[in-house]
Design an enzyme around this catalytic site. Structure first.
Site, PDB file in Angstrom:
ATOM      1  N   LYS A  53      35.402  18.959  61.311  1.00  0.00           N
ATOM      2  CA  LYS A  53      33.938  18.880  61.418  1.00  0.00           C
ATOM      3  C   LYS A  53      33.335  20.224  61.041  1.00  0.00           C
ATOM      4  O   LYS A  53      33.972  21.284  61.186  1.00  0.00           O
ATOM      5  CB  LYS A  53      33.479  18.473  62.823  1.00  0.00           C
ATOM      6  CG  LYS A  53      33.861  19.428  63.979  1.00  0.00           C
ATOM      7  CD  LYS A  53      32.919  20.599  64.207  1.00  0.00           C
ATOM      8  CE  LYS A  53      33.386  21.502  65.358  1.00  0.00           C
ATOM      9  NZ  LYS A  53      32.894  22.868  65.283  1.00  0.00           N
TER      10      LYS A  53
ATOM     11  N   GLY B 295      41.689  20.566  66.828  1.00  0.00           N
ATOM     12  CA  GLY B 295      42.334  20.112  68.060  1.00  0.00           C
ATOM     13  C   GLY B 295      41.595  18.910  68.638  1.00  0.00           C
ATOM     14  O   GLY B 295      42.214  17.941  69.109  1.00  0.00           O
TER      15      GLY B 295
ATOM     16  N   ASP C 261      33.776  18.501  71.842  1.00  0.00           N
ATOM     17  CA  ASP C 261      33.656  17.997  70.466  1.00  0.00           C
ATOM     18  C   ASP C 261      34.339  16.640  70.274  1.00  0.00           C
ATOM     19  O   ASP C 261      34.144  15.985  69.251  1.00  0.00           O
ATOM     20  CB  ASP C 261      34.311  18.977  69.473  1.00  0.00           C
ATOM     21  CG  ASP C 261      33.511  20.260  69.317  1.00  0.00           C
ATOM     22  OD1 ASP C 261      32.355  20.308  69.799  1.00  0.00           O
ATOM     23  OD2 ASP C 261      34.042  21.211  68.718  1.00  0.00           O
TER      24      ASP C 261
HETATM   25  P1  ATP Z   1      36.253  23.926  68.239  1.00  0.00           P
HETATM   26  O1  ATP Z   1      35.536  24.078  66.933  1.00  0.00           O
HETATM   27  O2  ATP Z   1      36.292  22.496  68.750  1.00  0.00           O
HETATM   28  O3  ATP Z   1      35.867  24.931  69.264  1.00  0.00           O
HETATM   29  P2  ATP Z   1      38.444  25.073  66.915  1.00  0.00           P
HETATM   30  O4  ATP Z   1      38.413  24.335  65.631  1.00  0.00           O
HETATM   31  O5  ATP Z   1      37.871  26.440  66.917  1.00  0.00           O
HETATM   32  O6  ATP Z   1      37.772  24.198  68.000  1.00  0.00           O
HETATM   33  P3  ATP Z   1      41.104  24.136  67.458  1.00  0.00           P
HETATM   34  O7  ATP Z   1      41.855  24.130  66.169  1.00  0.00           O
HETATM   35  O8  ATP Z   1      40.640  22.843  67.988  1.00  0.00           O
HETATM   36  O9  ATP Z   1      39.915  25.186  67.406  1.00  0.00           O
HETATM   37  O10 ATP Z   1      42.048  24.910  68.518  1.00  0.00           O
HETATM   38  C1  ATP Z   1      41.550  25.407  69.724  1.00  0.00           C
HETATM   39  C2  ATP Z   1      42.734  25.774  70.613  1.00  0.00           C
HETATM   40  O11 ATP Z   1      43.407  24.582  70.998  1.00  0.00           O
HETATM   41  C3  ATP Z   1      43.754  26.649  69.926  1.00  0.00           C
HETATM   42  O12 ATP Z   1      43.899  27.785  70.720  1.00  0.00           O
HETATM   43  C4  ATP Z   1      45.048  25.849  69.899  1.00  0.00           C
HETATM   44  O13 ATP Z   1      46.142  26.620  70.294  1.00  0.00           O
HETATM   45  C5  ATP Z   1      44.824  24.744  70.917  1.00  0.00           C
HETATM   46  N1  ATP Z   1      45.357  23.425  70.489  1.00  0.00           N
HETATM   47  C6  ATP Z   1      45.907  22.530  71.294  1.00  0.00           C
HETATM   48  N2  ATP Z   1      46.226  21.417  70.634  1.00  0.00           N
HETATM   49  C7  ATP Z   1      45.873  21.584  69.364  1.00  0.00           C
HETATM   50  C8  ATP Z   1      45.942  20.767  68.207  1.00  0.00           C
HETATM   51  N3  ATP Z   1      46.441  19.517  68.223  1.00  0.00           N
HETATM   52  N4  ATP Z   1      45.457  21.272  67.048  1.00  0.00           N
HETATM   53  C9  ATP Z   1      44.918  22.516  67.020  1.00  0.00           C
HETATM   54  N5  ATP Z   1      44.840  23.331  68.092  1.00  0.00           N
HETATM   55  C10 ATP Z   1      45.293  22.890  69.265  1.00  0.00           C
END
Ligand code: ATP
Length: 299
Positions: free
Chosen positions: A12, A111, A145
């Site tokens: 997203k 995630g 989210d």
């Molecule tokens: P958001 O934009 O929703 O705040 P993000 O895109 O910045 O999230 P994500 O990739 O969702 O970040 O990862 C956030 C945290 O979740 C990371 O620290 C990661 O270690 C942990 N995590 C747990 N499960 C997953 C997964 N399936 N994919 C990615 N990260 C994950």
């Protein structure tokens, strides 16, 4: 009985994000425009007779650093499975194979998208009768989210970002996403926010046609950007490079560090290659808005 379910979980973007205030529960009230784009994690859920739940990271796209990807109970896929187990009393036995293409901890919601995919897969594999809306309400316990990924492919998010209303969106555009190899913690970004309460919230008017969309872009802004730039000043350089290529708007997504330019024409391959050059370690990807958030590949 269905035993296999393949889901493509998209990234997203936040096309504008206003922070409206701090809540009693420690979260912030925000107003944001979410859009799903065609950068997908591919997940295959296979039900088995016994053995509990196991995760297998099959493949990681170039530039996605897998260090932050937990393969234990810390993974949001597993947390989503456990949540469904608690809600329904089911004991799941599954093997989950993951091809990770969405950069981790990048502001792209990878995630949350994976967790939403796991919630949906559980309903298919275990024949659980629950609406997407209710599934979204379950998911919001794990992450603000997640409900977005169980709803429409473009939506306004209010509250923590989990109170959603669909938006009609003009979709003839492309983005170049740049994820520099820096870690910016979402928690720190919100913690360091100097709230400008009373400042004009980003404009979230109608953007169903090209003119409306361009006008909305001009007025959109991410309130988290200033904090993200203080923590990762190299993003400023990327913003400049994306503007030089004729972007109609350049934004930080969520709490970063991904920055993206919006283009009304398909960016030429040379442009993308030149952004990839120079050994910066940044992941550079071209993507487009999609019409379905979670794509169920095999029913
Ligand atoms: P958001 O934009 O929703 O705040 P993000 O895109 O910045 O999230 P994500 O990739 O969702 O970040 O990862 C956030 C945290 O979740 C990371 O620290 C990661 O270690 C942990 N995590 C747990 N499960 C997953 C997964 N399936 N994919 C990615 N990260 C994950």
């Amino acid at each position: 009985m269905r035993t296999r379910c393949e889901i493509w979980a998209p990234a997203k973007l936040n096309l504008g994000l206003s922070v409206l205030g701090r809540r009693m529960d420690g979260y912030h009230d925000i107003l944001t425009r979410f859009v799903a784009v065609d950068l997908y994690d591919q997940l295959v859920f296979t039900r088995r007779i016994s053995g509990g739940v196991s995760l297998h990271l099959q493949d990681v796209s170039a530039g996605v650093r897998p260090e932050g990807f937990p393969l234990d109970e810390g993974n949001l896929i597993l947390k989503a499975v456990r949540l469904v187990e608690r809600e329904t009393g089911i004991r799941a036995s599954l093997s989950v194979s993951i091809r990770k293409a969405i950069p981790i901890a990048a502001g792209l919601g990878g995630g949350s998208a994976d967790a939403a995919a796991a919630l949906l897969a559980m309903t298919r594999l275990y024949d659980i009768r629950v609406s997407r809306q209710e599934l979204g309400a379950w998911g919001s316990q794990l992450g603000a989210d997640i409900p977005f990924f169980l709803g429409e492919s473009a939506a306004l998010g209010r509250g923590r970002g989990d109170e959603l209303s669909p938006i009609a969106l003009f979709r003839q555009w492309w983005v170049i996403l740049v994820t520099p190899p820096v870690f910016v913690s979402a928690k720190d970004v919100y913690g360091d926010l100097r709230l400008t309460l009373g400042a004009k919230a980003a404009n979230f008017d109608d953007c169903r046609d090209r003119e409306g969309f361009l006008a909305a872009l001009r007025r959109s802004h991410n309130d988290l950007e200033a904090v993200v730039l203080r923590r990762a000043p190299e993003i400023l350089l990327w913003q400049g490079r994306l503007r030089e290529q004729g972007a109609a708007g350049v934004f930080v997504s969520g709490s970063g560090p991904t920055v993206f330019g919006v283009y009304m024409n398909q960016p030429p391959e040379e442009t993308v290659q030149s952004l990839r050059g120079g050994g910066t370690g940044a992941r550079v990807v071209v993507a487009r808005p999609v019409t379905t958030p979670l794509a169920l590949v095999v029913q």
